[in-house]
Design a protein around this motif. Structure first.
Motif, PDB file in Angstrom:
ATOM      1  N   PHE A   1       7.986  25.855   5.769  1.00 37.19           N
ATOM      2  CA  PHE A   1       9.061  26.669   5.208  1.00 37.19           C
ATOM      3  C   PHE A   1      10.354  26.593   6.005  1.00 37.19           C
ATOM      4  O   PHE A   1      11.339  27.249   5.639  1.00 37.19           O
ATOM      5  N   ASP A   2      10.396  25.805   7.061  1.00 39.82           N
ATOM      6  CA  ASP A   2      11.666  25.667   7.798  1.00 39.82           C
ATOM      7  C   ASP A   2      11.670  24.323   8.501  1.00 39.82           C
ATOM      8  O   ASP A   2      10.667  23.597   8.504  1.00 39.82           O
ATOM      9  N   ARG A   3      12.773  23.974   9.143  1.00 37.88           N
ATOM     10  CA  ARG A   3      12.946  22.667   9.793  1.00 37.88           C
ATOM     11  C   ARG A   3      11.952  22.475  10.938  1.00 37.88           C
ATOM     12  O   ARG A   3      11.638  23.391  11.669  1.00 37.88           O
TER      13      ARG A   3
ATOM     14  N   LYS B   1      22.290  21.236  10.504  1.00 43.18           N
ATOM     15  CA  LYS B   1      22.809  21.517   9.159  1.00 43.18           C
ATOM     16  C   LYS B   1      22.237  22.854   8.684  1.00 43.18           C
ATOM     17  O   LYS B   1      21.176  23.263   9.123  1.00 43.18           O
ATOM     18  N   PRO B   2      22.918  23.487   7.716  1.00 43.85           N
ATOM     19  CA  PRO B   2      22.394  24.748   7.178  1.00 43.85           C
ATOM     20  C   PRO B   2      21.185  24.485   6.290  1.00 43.85           C
ATOM     21  O   PRO B   2      20.911  23.323   5.981  1.00 43.85           O
ATOM     22  N   PRO B   3      20.483  25.490   5.816  1.00 46.93           N
ATOM     23  CA  PRO B   3      20.720  26.916   6.100  1.00 46.93           C
ATOM     24  C   PRO B   3      20.179  27.342   7.443  1.00 46.93           C
ATOM     25  O   PRO B   3      19.258  26.709   7.965  1.00 46.93           O
ATOM     26  N   TYR B   4      20.773  28.376   8.024  1.00 48.49           N
ATOM     27  CA  TYR B   4      20.381  28.864   9.340  1.00 48.49           C
ATOM     28  C   TYR B   4      19.456  30.068   9.226  1.00 48.49           C
ATOM     29  O   TYR B   4      18.742  30.372  10.162  1.00 48.49           O
ATOM     30  N   GLY B   5      19.503  30.723   8.096  1.00 49.59           N
ATOM     31  CA  GLY B   5      18.569  31.813   7.794  1.00 49.59           C
ATOM     32  C   GLY B   5      18.235  31.626   6.325  1.00 49.59           C
ATOM     33  O   GLY B   5      19.131  31.422   5.507  1.00 49.59           O
ATOM     34  N   ARG B   6      16.955  31.656   5.995  1.00 49.30           N
ATOM     35  CA  ARG B   6      16.597  31.301   4.624  1.00 49.30           C
ATOM     36  C   ARG B   6      15.389  32.072   4.110  1.00 49.30           C
ATOM     37  O   ARG B   6      14.677  32.705   4.884  1.00 49.30           O
TER      38      ARG B   6
ATOM     39  N   LYS C   1      -0.411  26.653  -6.623  1.00 47.54           N
ATOM     40  CA  LYS C   1      -0.261  25.197  -6.704  1.00 47.54           C
ATOM     41  C   LYS C   1      -0.046  24.559  -5.329  1.00 47.54           C
ATOM     42  O   LYS C   1      -0.119  23.347  -5.206  1.00 47.54           O
ATOM     43  N   GLY C   2       0.302  25.355  -4.310  1.00 47.63           N
ATOM     44  CA  GLY C   2       0.590  24.788  -2.997  1.00 47.63           C
ATOM     45  C   GLY C   2       1.936  24.099  -2.939  1.00 47.63           C
ATOM     46  O   GLY C   2       2.121  23.158  -2.163  1.00 47.63           O
ATOM     47  N   GLU C   3       2.892  24.544  -3.754  1.00 44.80           N
ATOM     48  CA  GLU C   3       4.192  23.875  -3.850  1.00 44.80           C
ATOM     49  C   GLU C   3       5.333  24.831  -3.529  1.00 44.80           C
ATOM     50  O   GLU C   3       5.227  26.030  -3.732  1.00 44.80           O
ATOM     51  N   LYS C   4       6.451  24.211  -3.100  1.00 49.61           N
ATOM     52  CA  LYS C   4       7.654  25.000  -2.886  1.00 49.61           C
ATOM     53  C   LYS C   4       8.356  25.184  -4.232  1.00 49.61           C
ATOM     54  O   LYS C   4       8.510  24.236  -4.992  1.00 49.61           O
ATOM     55  N   LEU C   5       8.796  26.427  -4.502  1.00 53.58           N
ATOM     56  CA  LEU C   5       9.536  26.707  -5.724  1.00 53.58           C
ATOM     57  C   LEU C   5      11.040  26.590  -5.472  1.00 53.58           C
ATOM     58  O   LEU C   5      11.753  25.962  -6.242  1.00 53.58           O
ATOM     59  N   TRP C   6      11.534  27.238  -4.435  1.00 50.54           N
ATOM     60  CA  TRP C   6      12.950  27.177  -4.105  1.00 50.54           C
ATOM     61  C   TRP C   6      13.181  27.655  -2.680  1.00 50.54           C
ATOM     62  O   TRP C   6      12.328  28.304  -2.075  1.00 50.54           O
TER      63      TRP C   6
ATOM     64  N   ASP D   1      16.614  37.955  -7.338  1.00 48.56           N
ATOM     65  CA  ASP D   1      15.652  37.828  -8.434  1.00 48.56           C
ATOM     66  C   ASP D   1      14.441  37.100  -7.864  1.00 48.56           C
ATOM     67  O   ASP D   1      14.556  35.980  -7.363  1.00 48.56           O
ATOM     68  N   LYS D   2      13.252  37.718  -7.926  1.00 47.77           N
ATOM     69  CA  LYS D   2      12.122  37.131  -7.203  1.00 47.77           C
ATOM     70  C   LYS D   2      11.612  35.852  -7.870  1.00 47.77           C
ATOM     71  O   LYS D   2      10.916  35.058  -7.248  1.00 47.77           O
ATOM     72  N   VAL D   3      11.980  35.644  -9.140  1.00 49.83           N
ATOM     73  CA  VAL D   3      11.519  34.432  -9.821  1.00 49.83           C
ATOM     74  C   VAL D   3      12.434  33.240  -9.514  1.00 49.83           C
ATOM     75  O   VAL D   3      11.973  32.153  -9.223  1.00 49.83           O
TER      76      VAL D   3
END
Lengths: 137, 662
Positions: B406-408, B531-536, B544-549, B611-613
């Motif tokens: 979930f982060d760099r 590079k950004p983002p610095y807080g996300r 599904k084990g996938e990133k949504l956004w 918006d949580k979706v």
């Protein structure tokens, strides 16, 4: 530090002949600040750094950010902050006389003079305003 | 005739009983609690409340505030001058909010009005007993109307009568139990959490294994410390019932993961983050951290179990059910610094009772919480070796294949800031002073003049994930990871001072995040290195084990003099804001200078509803100060409230209650 202030400090020193006055890079330390320096080394330095520059978990107790925080506040406020929150692992455990000397040392390091008289207790700090020389910053 | 009369009377009686039952149900329905400071004991930070939604959230206003410390305490003790870092995340039970205040004493206040109901008295009327540090929350226990609160404050575990706030004398020594451990240097216990209560057992983590490194052992000059074992206490008497040893005792499995006799010497590894529990299974989930001294392990060859592991314990007996180690032979302080959230997911058609454990590395480990088995494969991959003399780096580390991090992780020139060619060039030049590489590049020597200045690693020792990370949506199976991107420097030096017993240490007085002037940690011109983002915020679909956004949280440095003319979007702010998840919205602040003011890092006081979706910003407000603890939500009298702990250098601290305009 001007000659008048040094003269005053010497006067205090000779009035309490048994307690040393030390020259340091911050100028002359009064006798209570000298005691505070020794206490700082054993009580505070492991987190706040040997030169008050701060450490991994603790803020610097000298320098512009620290001075901006305390400039213009009653001197008692720094004493209160130390005695009620430090050390982080056992807040409130330091004896009042030790906290007073440590506070005076921290003020001295930051070039703050609290006058020429000895400061017998925390209440004496209530009416002294901290002047770090940061006007309008 | 008589029969019909009786039948009518019976019908009216039945109708009356039904009406009363409906009325009672309606009153109860107007109240939805927030029973644990993590939302529930699953620590999902979630509420199904939907009265506040994207259609009306812009009508939220402040309905009341209360100070972080009740005036009765500051009047009685004028020297009380607590830090503005108000961690206290309230619980709401039966119309009352209970929270630890700015000095860690429990306060009870009315959930609708914020008015004080009672304030825990200091154990004795002295400044020493009044002074303290805020903790994250309290535990609540209720059997047949006997209602009790349990809190950790300083070295003690307290038990209070929930109705009056008085200590319960039968518990421990007149209402409290000392949690001090036997350490070589008589270090006091401390812990920032609320206790976990499962059945009639209070389970406690916490620190205090030794004085080195400010009590954490991190970077200190001594390898001698005490393991910060997990303990269970009896709810009635406060008697210690069990102790789970973080280093397996001689003869037990896992002991062999400590070479050179180090199992008898080192310690730490505390559960610093909150625990979670599955009351049906009777298990408590304990996230563990790094062993002494977190940055050097020449004295402790081996994987070092159960450092940096998640352990599932039987809450009644303290016996180990299963464990999973996230980092072998830790050299980075890559703790499990987040609560292990519990939730149910459905993967490839199979329903799984899961536990979701973030680590400072930016990995989310998703395991079956009944048996510790990974839901998706976690593979051992080779990692950089070396570098300090005497070190025994682990040849591999566990890499989850799903979900994505979930982060760099790691640093190369491709990750460096590039808003302008000049900034990029300055960052490239800055990087040349350090040893860098992928995730798990080991710490190295601060060589001094003319040499390298140590290892620059991403993440740094404060992590990307921390105690704020994580909220889970049980309806949609989505995990929201709130994280920050803050590299850190590991400038190790030989430990040569008197009394030093460890090979290499962090230089005294240094801070790895202040290598260059604040506010963004190492980087050119006071800007971030990366590079950004610095807080996300990252939304992960765990069915599904996938990133949504991923969305940036906060403006970050977009208005820095060198950047403001570029009209950049929000770049994300470095901080540790705790999320709150509801039926349709995700609320996140930016945390404040109360947390990282030392490192010159301060979030703004903005509080945002996403918006949580979709992750779109629906609404934003400015609070009196930045967030310092977890926002909570509940309903009383049919009205939904959101209460947020805030604090900052200039404001002090307090709780802000938001509600819809009537």
């Amino acid at each position: 530090m001007g000659p008048a202030l040094i003269a005053s400090a010497m006067a205090v020193a000779s009035a309490q002949a048994a307690t040393p006055v030390q020259e340091s890079s911050q100028g002359t330390l009064g006798p209570q600040a000298v005691l505070g320096k020794g206490l700082y080394a054993t009580r505070c330095a492991s987190c706040h750094g040997p030169n008050l520059d701060g450490g991994r978990l603790a803020p610097a107790l000298s320098g512009p950010a620290f001075q901006a925080n305390w400039d213009g506040k009653p001197a008692r406020a720094l004493y209160s902050r130390i005695i009620s929150t430090m050390p982080l692992s056992d807040p409130g455990s330091l004896p009042p006389a030790e906290v007073l000397d440590i506070a005076l040392y921290v003020f001295a390091v930051n070039g703050v003079s609290l006058g020429t008289q000895p400061i017998p207790d925390a209440a004496t700090l209530n009416n002294i305003k901290v002047d770090m020389g940061h006007k309008g910053s | 005739m008589k029969a019909r009369h009786c039948k009518d009377a019976g019908a009216r009686l039945a109708a009356g009983v039904l009406a009363t039952a409906v009325a009672t149900a309606a009153a109860a329905a107007g109240s939805v609690e927030w029973p644990y400071f993590g939302g529930s004991k699953h620590f999902d930070r979630y509420s199904p409340l939907s009265q506040i939604d994207s259609g009306n959230v812009n009508h939220l206003q402040t309905v009341w505030t209360r100070p972080g410390i009740d005036p009765s305490l500051t009047q009685a003790f004028p020297d009380l001058s607590p830090s503005p870092y108000l961690r206290g995340t309230p619980i709401m039970i039966d119309g009352v909010l209970y929270a630890p205040d700015a000095v860690g004493l429990v306060e009870a206040f009315d959930a609708a009005s914020g008015k004080t109901l009672w304030v825990q008295k200091p154990f004795e009327a002295t400044l020493k007993e009044a002074a303290g540090v805020s903790s994250r929350g309290v535990g609540y226990w209720n059997k047949g109307g006997d209602k009790r609160l349990v809190s950790m404050r300083g070295e003690f575990l307290y038990q209070l009568d929930a109705k009056t706030g008085a200590v319960r004398p039968a518990f421990g020594d007149n209402g409290r139990v000392s949690l001090n451990r036997h350490t070589p240097d008589q270090a006091p216990f401390f812990g920032f959490n609320g206790p976990m209560i499962v059945g009639d057992v209070i389970i406690v983590g916490g620190n205090g294994g030794g004085k080195a490194g400010g009590g954490y052992g991190d970077g200190g000059p001594e390898k001698e410390s005490t393991p910060e074992d997990i303990r269970g206490y009896d709810i009635d008497t406060g008697r210690q019932l069990w102790q789970f040893h973080l280093i397996p005792p001689a003869g037990e499995p896992g002991r062999e993961s400590w070479g050179d006799g180090s199992a008898d010497v080192v310690g730490n590894m505390a559960a610093w983050a909150p625990l979670s529990a599955d009351e049906k299974l009777g298990y408590v989930y304990v996230p563990l951290t790094a062993p002494t001294n977190s940055y050097y392990g020449g004295h402790r060859p081996g994987n070092n179990l159960y450092a940096d592991s998640l352990v599932a314990l039987n809450a009644r007996t303290g016996k180990l059910v299963w464990y999973y180690q996230m980092v072998h032979h830790d050299l980075w302080d890559y703790d499990n610094a987040s609560p292990p959230a519990l939730g149910d997911i459905t993967v490839a058609g199979k329903k799984i009772k899961a536990v979701m454990q973030p680590n400072k590395t930016g990995f989310l480990f998703v395991l079956d919480r009944t048996n510790g088995k990974p839901v998706w494969p976690i593979v051992e991959r080779p990692v950089p070796q070396g570098i300090l003399p005497g070190e025994h780096t682990s040849p591999t580390q566990p890499f989850p294949t799903q979900p994505p991090a979930f982060d760099r992780q790691g640093i190369t020139v491709d990750e460096l800031i590039d808003f302008t060619p000049e900034l990029h060039a300055a960052a490239v030049k800055f990087l040349e002073g350090y040893v860098t590489g992928p995730l798990f590049t080991p710490p190295s020597l601060n060589e001094g003049e003319g040499g390298k200045k140590g290892t620059l690693a991403m993440p740094g020792a404060w992590g990307s994930g921390n105690w704020n990370t994580g909220a889970f949506d049980p309806e949609r199976g989505v995990y929201y990871a709130v994280s920050m991107s803050l590299p850190g420097v590991y400038p190790m030096v030989k430990a040569t001072e008197p009394g030093a017993t460890i090979g290499y240490e962090f230089p005294e007085g240094r801070d790895q995040h202040r290598e260059v002037p604040p506010p963004y940690g190492p980087g050119p011109n006071g800007l971030p290195l990366l590079k950004p983002p610095y807080g996300r915020i990252t939304a992960l679909d765990l069915n599904k084990g996938e990133k949504l956004w991923t969305v940036a949280n906060g403006d970050g440095p977009r208005n820095h003099p060198l950047l403001k003319d570029l009209n950049l979007p929000p770049l994300g702010t470095i901080g540790r804001p705790v999320p709150l998840l509801t039926k349709s919205l995700l609320f996140v602040g930016e945390s404040s200078d109360a947390l990282f003011g030392n490192a010159g890092i301060a979030g703004s006081a903005k509080f945002t509803a996403y918006d949580k979706v979709t992750g779109a910003v629906v609404w934003q407000t400015t609070l009196p100060a930045g967030t310092t603890g977890g926002p909570v939500t509940y309903e009383v009298g049919g009205k939904q409230f959101i209460v947020v702990p805030v604090g900052g250098k200039d404001y002090g601290s307090g709780w802000v209650a938001l509600g819809l305009k009537e």
